[in-house]
Each structure stands twice: as structure tokens, then as C-alpha cells.
Enzyme design. Structure first.
Site, PDB file in Angstrom:
ATOM      1  N   HIS A   1      26.659  37.296  71.749  1.00 60.63           N
ATOM      2  CA  HIS A   1      26.383  38.465  70.924  1.00 60.63           C
ATOM      3  C   HIS A   1      27.607  39.373  70.830  1.00 60.63           C
ATOM      4  CE1 HIS A   1      23.966  42.361  70.232  1.00 60.63           C
ATOM      5  NE2 HIS A   1      24.136  41.743  69.085  1.00 60.63           N
TER       6      HIS A   1
ATOM      7  N   ASP B   1      43.003  34.161  55.000  1.00 61.59           N
ATOM      8  CA  ASP B   1      43.844  33.531  53.993  1.00 61.59           C
ATOM      9  C   ASP B   1      45.050  32.905  54.697  1.00 61.59           C
ATOM     10  OD1 ASP B   1      45.766  35.616  54.420  1.00 61.59           O
ATOM     11  OD2 ASP B   1      44.923  36.807  52.793  1.00 61.59           O
TER      12      ASP B   1
ATOM     13  N   HIS C   1      43.246  47.344  56.207  1.00 63.05           N
ATOM     14  CA  HIS C   1      43.826  46.050  56.569  1.00 63.05           C
ATOM     15  C   HIS C   1      44.455  46.115  57.961  1.00 63.05           C
ATOM     16  CE1 HIS C   1      45.360  42.058  55.927  1.00 63.05           C
ATOM     17  NE2 HIS C   1      46.608  42.456  56.075  1.00 63.05           N
TER      18      HIS C   1
ATOM     19  N   PHE D   1      44.491  39.607  50.764  1.00 59.80           N
ATOM     20  CA  PHE D   1      43.446  40.283  51.541  1.00 59.80           C
ATOM     21  C   PHE D   1      42.131  39.494  51.609  1.00 59.80           C
ATOM     22  CE2 PHE D   1      46.268  43.616  49.889  1.00 59.80           C
ATOM     23  CZ  PHE D   1      46.742  44.117  51.081  1.00 59.80           C
ATOM     24  N   ALA D   2      42.173  38.185  51.399  1.00 66.37           N
ATOM     25  CA  ALA D   2      40.969  37.346  51.510  1.00 66.37           C
ATOM     26  C   ALA D   2      40.773  36.983  52.982  1.00 66.37           C
ATOM     27  CB  ALA D   2      41.090  36.097  50.641  1.00 66.37           C
ATOM     28  N   ASN D   3      40.267  37.955  53.726  1.00 66.78           N
ATOM     29  CA  ASN D   3      40.039  37.812  55.162  1.00 66.78           C
ATOM     30  C   ASN D   3      38.724  38.483  55.505  1.00 66.78           C
ATOM     31  OD1 ASN D   3      42.901  36.910  55.793  1.00 66.78           O
ATOM     32  ND2 ASN D   3      43.289  38.945  54.951  1.00 66.78           N
TER      33      ASN D   3
END
Length: 131
Positions: free
Chosen positions: A20, A28, A98, A120-122
Site C-alpha cells: 500500500h 517517456d 514536473h 511530459f508523458a510521465n
């Protein structure tokens, strides 16, 4: 041989070991990965595998309590942000800078690097519990 689910042994192992509030990152191709964090590098070439495809696959096996994404994604990659939100129905999404997202990578159990070339594809996925 495993019949269903994630075939990548490293990803399967990391998900099975999550407790948990443990975190993993799906990134990316350009996100810096701290040296002390497990790197699972799936990047084959530009776009392979994609960020969204990887998120969807991980979500088939991982119970997610919260997701964190960078506010910069809104202006730099609004389409990708929309796709990400669409595959996370019912999951609370916390928008952070970011820099804050990169700081969270230091706490992650693993970073899964994709072939995504979209800025920024994270996403940081925080594990929930199934009971």
C-alpha cells in the site's frame, strides 16, 4: 510459460511486490531515472512501446490509489493528458510540477521507461489495496 497478464518478468515481479502506497513510474524516453531506482527499460524505438499502451497494461494488474502527473503536461501534451485521464477512470489524479514529479521518482520502486517521445508523458502510480 505465463498464460495471461504481463509477460515482462521484471514488471510482473515489481507489481507483485508492491505494498500500500508504494509507487512506480511509467515514463517517456527522456525522464531522468535516479541511479538507486530499478530501471525497467522497454524503449525499443520512438513510440514503441507507447506510454498509454504501457499504462493500460500495468493497470490490468495493479491496484492504483492515486496518480500523479506534471502540470506541464497540460500545455505541452494536452492530447496525451486526455488519453491518460481516460485510462484512469475513478483514480484520483494529483497534478504537481514536473520538478515534484522527478522528486517522487526517488521514492519509486521502479521506473518503467517507454519509447514515448511526447513531452511530459510521465505518471507516478501509487498502489492501493484490493481489500
Amino acid at each position: 510459460m505465463k498464460k495471461i497478464g504481463i509477460l515482462n518478468s521484471e514488471i510482473s515481479r515489481v507489481i507483485s511486490e508492491l505494498g500500500h502506497m508504494d509507487m512506480i513510474v511509467i515514463a517517456d524516453a527522456g525522464l531522468p531515472i535516479p541511479l538507486h531506482v530499478k530501471r525497467i527499460d522497454l524503449a525499443l524505438k520512438e513510440g514503441i512501446p507507447s506510454f498509454i499502451e504501457t499504462v493500460e497494461t500495468v493497470l490490468q494488474e495493479m491496484c492504483v490509489e492515486n496518480a500523479y502527473l506534471a502540470q506541464e503536461m497540460e500545455s505541452a501534451s494536452p492530447t496525451k493528458k486526455g488519453e491518460l485521464i481516460a485510462v484512469l477512470p475513478g483514480v484520483p489524479i494529483k497534478v504537481i510540477t514536473h520538478e515534484e514529479l522527478k522528486a517522487l521518482t526517488h521514492q519509486a520502486k521502479a521506473v518503467i521507461r517507454t519509447g514515448e517521445f511526447t513531452s511530459f508523458a510521465n505518471v507516478v502510480l501509487e498502489a492501493g489495496v484490493i481489500f
